[in-house]
Design a protein around this motif. Structure first.
Motif, PDB file in Angstrom:
ATOM      1  N   ALA A  30       8.018   4.859   0.036  1.00 12.83           N
ATOM      2  CA  ALA A  30       8.698   5.107   1.309  1.00 12.83           C
ATOM      3  C   ALA A  30       9.475   6.412   1.240  1.00 12.83           C
ATOM      4  CB  ALA A  30       9.647   3.951   1.628  1.00 12.83           C
ATOM      5  N   ASP A  33       9.326  10.387   6.098  1.00 11.43           N
ATOM      6  CA  ASP A  33       8.229  10.434   7.070  1.00 11.43           C
ATOM      7  C   ASP A  33       7.356   9.190   7.028  1.00 11.43           C
ATOM      8  OD1 ASP A  33       9.004  12.978   7.918  1.00 11.43           O
ATOM      9  OD2 ASP A  33       7.924  13.915   6.268  1.00 11.43           O
ATOM     10  N   GLY A  34       7.884   8.105   6.519  1.00 11.41           N
ATOM     11  CA  GLY A  34       7.119   6.868   6.512  1.00 11.41           C
ATOM     12  C   GLY A  34       6.497   6.589   5.157  1.00 11.41           C
ATOM     13  N   LEU A  35       5.488   5.720   5.180  1.00 10.01           N
ATOM     14  CA  LEU A  35       4.945   5.180   3.943  1.00 10.01           C
ATOM     15  C   LEU A  35       3.668   5.893   3.488  1.00 10.01           C
ATOM     16  CD1 LEU A  35       5.193   1.338   4.635  1.00 10.01           C
ATOM     17  CD2 LEU A  35       6.717   2.732   3.241  1.00 10.01           C
ATOM     18  N   ALA A  55       6.399  -3.955   5.651  1.00 13.05           N
ATOM     19  CA  ALA A  55       7.131  -3.732   6.906  1.00 13.05           C
ATOM     20  C   ALA A  55       8.513  -4.363   6.818  1.00 13.05           C
ATOM     21  CB  ALA A  55       6.337  -4.298   8.086  1.00 13.05           C
ATOM     22  N   THR A  58      10.800  -2.328   4.477  1.00 16.83           N
ATOM     23  CA  THR A  58      11.106  -0.940   4.857  1.00 16.83           C
ATOM     24  C   THR A  58      11.556  -0.825   6.310  1.00 16.83           C
ATOM     25  OG1 THR A  58       8.812  -0.492   5.529  1.00 16.83           O
ATOM     26  CG2 THR A  58       9.377  -0.067   3.226  1.00 16.83           C
ATOM     27  N   ALA A  61       8.643   0.721   8.534  1.00 19.00           N
ATOM     28  CA  ALA A  61       8.274   2.145   8.379  1.00 19.00           C
ATOM     29  C   ALA A  61       6.778   2.321   8.658  1.00 19.00           C
ATOM     30  CB  ALA A  61       8.593   2.610   6.957  1.00 19.00           C
ATOM     31  N   PRO A  62       6.411   3.383   9.361  1.00 17.54           N
ATOM     32  CA  PRO A  62       5.000   3.591   9.688  1.00 17.54           C
ATOM     33  C   PRO A  62       4.172   3.969   8.464  1.00 17.54           C
ATOM     34  CG  PRO A  62       6.296   5.486  10.387  1.00 17.54           C
ATOM     35  CD  PRO A  62       7.283   4.445   9.903  1.00 17.54           C
ATOM     36  N   VAL A  63       2.931   3.484   8.443  1.00 16.82           N
ATOM     37  CA  VAL A  63       2.024   3.815   7.336  1.00 16.82           C
ATOM     38  C   VAL A  63       1.301   5.105   7.709  1.00 16.82           C
ATOM     39  CG1 VAL A  63       0.130   3.026   5.864  1.00 16.82           C
ATOM     40  CG2 VAL A  63       1.736   1.360   6.834  1.00 16.82           C
ATOM     41  N   ARG A  64       1.800   6.244   7.224  1.00 24.50           N
ATOM     42  CA  ARG A  64       1.238   7.550   7.598  1.00 24.50           C
ATOM     43  C   ARG A  64      -0.012   7.873   6.800  1.00 24.50           C
ATOM     44  NH1 ARG A  64       3.927   8.426  12.172  1.00 24.50           N
ATOM     45  NH2 ARG A  64       6.146   8.834  11.878  1.00 24.50           N
ATOM     46  N   THR A  86      -3.358   5.859  10.447  1.00 22.98           N
ATOM     47  CA  THR A  86      -3.150   6.133   9.013  1.00 22.98           C
ATOM     48  C   THR A  86      -4.260   7.052   8.504  1.00 22.98           C
ATOM     49  OG1 THR A  86      -2.160   3.961   8.701  1.00 22.98           O
ATOM     50  CG2 THR A  86      -2.931   5.091   6.720  1.00 22.98           C
ATOM     51  N   THR A 137       6.234  12.562   1.696  1.00 18.02           N
ATOM     52  CA  THR A 137       6.898  11.843   2.777  1.00 18.02           C
ATOM     53  C   THR A 137       8.359  12.244   2.676  1.00 18.02           C
ATOM     54  OG1 THR A 137       7.525   9.726   3.696  1.00 18.02           O
ATOM     55  CG2 THR A 137       6.905   9.707   1.347  1.00 18.02           C
TER      56      THR A 137
END
Ligand code: ZN
Length: 303
Positions: A30, A33-35, A55, A58, A61-64, A86, A137
């Motif tokens: 994490a 900027d997310g995961l 989720a 975190t 948190a978005p999964v980038r 993603t 991230t």
């Protein structure tokens, strides 16, 4: 059924006991900027459980970004459960292999029960690389690195956090279970052990089995080395005597490795050793059939 371990601030390992067939480890990092997710799971249900735990841990948190450590379904079928946005990374050989993976379409009668895949579909990485690439991230750097040769598979990748000194090894490490190299190379797998040691990792997430650390890693690497040399010795002696891989495996004394789960992988690993020694292609389905014969029936699963 799988649990999330925070092994450093914002660094998560998803560990699925008992680590046998199709029960892999995964993880995530994490940052601002997310995961960055490292591997998915074999089935829809297990991947949803992993992503749900992430989720929760975190705050959603978005999964980038995600990365696959290699082509095998237990680490990659769940890609299709990741959010559409993603971006998935992988070695170019891993992408090529997933695109022709036959098991996702029709699992051969090797495992019983056949894993309950759920709604997983083939979703290959959209960004590929040959050597290494780093993603960020926020300020947190995650390196995806290939050893430079085939080991567990041709497209192995580790995820390395140089600041936190955390290594996600993928299936270059099976901790306390029988290693599997039948789709890679025994020589490469042996070589990869020094490569893994050289990271100087403080925490290590193996592809299967419990987590380890700087104190535990040398013992884990040494056990792999002894096992790979054992397979090469059995192959050399078996070939000299004209034994098939199955016959050589049946005659071999597992010795210290008898306590490791999935012992029938010896047959698969011997098929690889024989094929490489003879410069031949390995027959995947024949090898799997021999593993079933050695085990005395279909290989048990709990997925
Ligand atoms: Zn694998």
């Amino acid at each position: 059924m799988g649990s999330l371990h925070e092994i450093g601030p914002g660094v998560h390992a998803w560990v699925q006991p008992d680590g046998t067939w199709w029960l892999n480890n995964a993880g995530a990092v994490a940052g601002d900027d997310g995961l960055v997710v490292v591997d998915t799971c074999a089935t829809e249900r297990r991947t949803r459980r992993f992503l749900g735990a992430l989720a929760e841990a975190t705050g959603g948190a978005p999964v980038r970004v995600a990365v696959n450590t290699h082509q095998h379904g237990d680490h990659a079928y769940g890609n299709s459960v990741l959010p559409a946005e993603t971006v998935i990374f992988g070695h170019e050989a891993m992408r090529a292999a997933l695109l022709v993976d036959p098991i996702i379409d029709g699992c051969p009668p090797v495992w019983e029960p056949v894993p309950d895949w759920g709604n997983v579909t083939r979703r290959p990485p959209s960004v590929v690389f040959r050597d290494e690439v780093a993603v960020y991230t926020g300020a947190r750097r995650v390196e995806f690195r290939h050893p430079g040769y085939a080991a567990h598979t041709p497209g192995d990748v580790v995820a390395w956090l140089p600041e936190e000194r955390v290594l996600f090894s993928g299936d270059l490490l099976f901790h306390g279970l029988t290693p599997l190299v039948f789709m890679g190379s025994l020589e490469g797998a042996l070589r990869s052990l020094d490569w893994l040691a050289a990271f100087g990792a403080e925490r290590v997430v193996p592809g299967h089995g419990p987590l380890t650390d700087a104190a535990g890693l040398p013992g884990v690497l040494a056990a792999h080395e002894r096992y790979y040399r054992f397979v090469l010795d059995v192959a050399r002696a078996g070939r000299a005597r004209g034994l098939t891989p199955l016959a050589a495996a049946r005659e071999a004394d597992l010795g210290e490795f008898a306590g490791w789960a999935d012992a029938e992988r010896l047959v698969l690993n011997l098929h690889r050793a024989y094929a490489d020694a003879e410069g031949a292609e390995m027959d995947l389905l024949a090898a799997l059939g021999d593993a079933v014969a050695y085990h005395g029936g279909p290989l048990p699963t709990s997925v």
